[in-house]
Design an enzyme around this catalytic site. Sequence first.
Site, short mmCIF file in Angstrom:
data_model
loop_
_atom_site.label_atom_id
_atom_site.label_comp_id
_atom_site.label_asym_id
_atom_site.label_seq_id
_atom_site.Cartn_x
_atom_site.Cartn_y
_atom_site.Cartn_z
N SER A 144 0.86 -1.19 0.00
CA SER A 144 0.00 0.00 0.00
C SER A 144 0.89 1.24 0.00
O SER A 144 2.02 1.20 0.50
CB SER A 144 -0.88 0.01 1.25
OG SER A 144 -1.48 1.28 1.41
N TYR A 157 -1.72 -1.19 10.14
CA TYR A 157 -1.78 -1.44 8.68
C TYR A 157 -0.45 -1.02 8.01
O TYR A 157 0.09 -1.75 7.18
CB TYR A 157 -2.95 -0.63 8.13
CG TYR A 157 -3.29 -0.84 6.69
CD1 TYR A 157 -4.05 -1.94 6.28
CD2 TYR A 157 -2.89 0.07 5.71
CE1 TYR A 157 -4.39 -2.12 4.95
CE2 TYR A 157 -3.23 -0.10 4.38
CZ TYR A 157 -3.98 -1.20 4.00
OH TYR A 157 -4.31 -1.36 2.67
N LYS A 161 2.13 -3.33 5.95
CA LYS A 161 2.39 -3.06 4.53
C LYS A 161 3.86 -2.72 4.27
O LYS A 161 4.42 -3.10 3.23
CB LYS A 161 1.47 -1.95 4.04
CG LYS A 161 -0.01 -2.33 4.02
CD LYS A 161 -0.28 -3.54 3.14
CE LYS A 161 -1.77 -3.82 2.93
NZ LYS A 161 -2.01 -4.99 2.09
#
Length: 245
Positions: A144, A157, A161
């Site tokens: 991401s 997150y 990532k």
Amino acid sequence: MAERPDACALVTGASRGIGAATAKSLARDGWPVAVNYRSDADGAAAVVAEIEASGGRAVALGADVASPEAADELLTGAESHFGVPVLALVNNAGIAADNLISMLGDEEWQRVIDTNLTGAFRLTRRALKSMLRARFGRIVNISSVVGLRANPGQANYAAAKAGLIAMTKTVTVEVARRGITANAVAPGWIDTDMTADVESELLSHVPARRAGTPEEVAACVSFLASDAAAYVNGAVLAVDGGLAA
Ligand code: NDP
């Protein structure tokens, strides 16, 4: 569409969104595709039906990638269904559980790391067995823009990532000489269920001034899985309308 006679592909989290578009794109490229899902069996069945209606081959395989058994179940399931090894692995399954770090719970942290990072680790480790034997393989990890650039409320997150990017590069230097490539794709804002609640004013921060489509990410995955990308190793391909530029 020329079918690859000696290999199949596995896309995790392919019942909708980017994973579904990627499964369809790889099928158009000639890969028999295993379409993994966690809960949305109907979504996965619809992806399989669409691939089959276009002349491709696909199978839906349910498994939670966060579970320690999933890697073996999925690789064995795909290989026994198609009768050929999984030589293209797309680690796409992912979740978010956002909170500012001062309020981020251990459970939210662990669930996101287990799904987005540990699942990809176990699948990669298992898939490499066949890839090393075949002296060919394509691993594409869906990271991401948040793995490259901060976004408040996404420490878990972002850690997962960014970890995926570091893992991708490490895998690449370990196995490149065996004809195996590992690369990451870093999407920005893509129009899927995951971003359905994001305020649309935030699009003004995207140089392209629009959200991307799952198909635009899938096209990059298809390239990285192709023979044409044989010399692309450890790259992080941003698909973000310029957001990380
Ligand atoms: P969606 O929420 O639309 O779809 C997520 C998919 O992952 C679903 O198929 C879901 O299956 C599956 N999934 C979730 N958890 C698991 C699990 N534990 N095991 C197996 N499958 C699971 O997400 P997107 O398509 O938007 O995102 C796909 C990937 O792209 C994710 O890794 C995400 O982090 C990444 N990404 C997305 C961006 C965006 O803007 N949309 C931007 C950057 C990266 P089911 O429906 O069966 O639960």
